[in-house]
Enzyme design. Structure first.
Site, PDB file in Angstrom:
ATOM      1  CG  ASN B  84      -1.675   1.005   1.245  1.00 31.46           C
ATOM      2  OD1 ASN B  84      -2.110   1.738   0.322  1.00 31.46           O
ATOM      3  ND2 ASN B  84      -2.225   1.760   2.420  1.00 31.46           N
ATOM      4  CB  ILE B  85       3.150   2.606  -2.415  1.00 30.79           C
ATOM      5  CG1 ILE B  85       3.883   1.360  -2.263  1.00 30.79           C
ATOM      6  CG2 ILE B  85       4.077   3.717  -2.660  1.00 30.79           C
ATOM      7  CD1 ILE B  85       4.599   0.833  -3.451  1.00 30.79           C
ATOM      8  CB  CYS B 109      13.577   3.948   2.599  1.00 31.76           C
ATOM      9  SG  CYS B 109      14.091   2.879   1.454  1.00 31.76           S
TER      10      CYS B 109
END
Lengths: 178, 178
Positions: B84-85, B109
């Site tokens: 779910n970006i 990240c």
């Protein structure tokens, strides 16, 4: 539909294994005509070609039409364990890369893995990168074709004669170390 | 011996998975204190951090000491197939990257593979790269951890609302397409 078509035509096609090494220094596999409009957008001043084979006519013409200088340093490719990367050739190639008057410069061989990887690895040593980071980058571009012999070549490559060259990278990146 | 020791101390340690995306735009995995002197040499103006976890104190301090601005866009990492970006977060992050006042900017990240890879992939679409080249680059940084779902996200990501942004990359690279 016409609009969609136009969008498609605007796409650019970077050469395989394309990447930025530093400001003004790029690397890739062998570019073909599909890559020319992308290469044009880079505003290249020179190409550093690392294979002994003559440059293809279409590529030579592209360079000529765009005022791009070709430097060729032919390095024979031997399969492991017969590896013979000529130190002196790499040294001469490094001098071309380090000369800001040649920037932006595109370094390429056939796949952008071994010869290009060795040259970039030696450049990273000059930039004082630790070897684990040099190898991390080498492996990223060589993937399943990574060679221990290439990495050993980079490790043993003697940068002492190049250390006093006037570096002229085009940017401030890394410059505080110079 | 003393001389050799000094040489060793001069080495810099780029973060894992470090690479240049474009002029003024860099990417990597999570930097730790071993990487600080290298990061210092980049003259960074900002860091774009893509995880929801608070930034570690040592890193926050490093940024503060060097006048580097932190932009945080926390993207939860779900393992496939639960991916779910958030499109809108990527869009906001792209605006930060495209703003030349934030350059040089380091995107990171945790591993520099998935979240960073998706963001850079969307940037490449804005730069009109064909998808095969976008995926080639994504896979180079993600290696064995490459995800089809990430690449599908990049493919379906809608750049139309960003097309009219005033691009301000710091160089002429790709600029002839703008």
């Amino acid at each position: 539909m016409g609009e969609e078509r136009k969008e498609e035509e605007e796409l650019v096609v970077p050469p395989l294994n394309f990447g930025m090494v530093d400001n003004g220094i790029l690397r890739s596999g062998f570019p073909d005509s599909a890559n020319f409009s992308f290469l044009q957008s880079l505003g290249l001043r020179s190409v550093l070609y690392l294979c002994p084979e003559p440059y293809p006519e279409a590529n030579s013409e592209f360079l000529k039409d765009n005022g791009i200088q070709l430097f060729q340093f032919g390095i024979e490719m031997c399969k492991e364990p017969f590896v013979n990367i000529p130190e002196e050739t790499i040294r001469q190639a490094l001098k071309v890369i380090l000369d800001g008057r040649n920037h932006p410069v595109l370094i390429h061989c056939k796949r952008g893995k071994h010869r290009t990887g060795c040259l970039v690895g030696c450049l990273r040593k000059l930039q004082r990168w630790c070897l684990s980071s040099v190898f991390d980058e080498y492996q990223r571009h060589a993937a399943a074709k990574a060679r221990v012999s290439d990495q050993r070549f980079v490790e043993l490559f003697d940068i002492s004669s190049l250390k006093n060259l006037p570096f002229s990278f085009s940017s401030t990146i890394y410059s505080s170390n110079r």
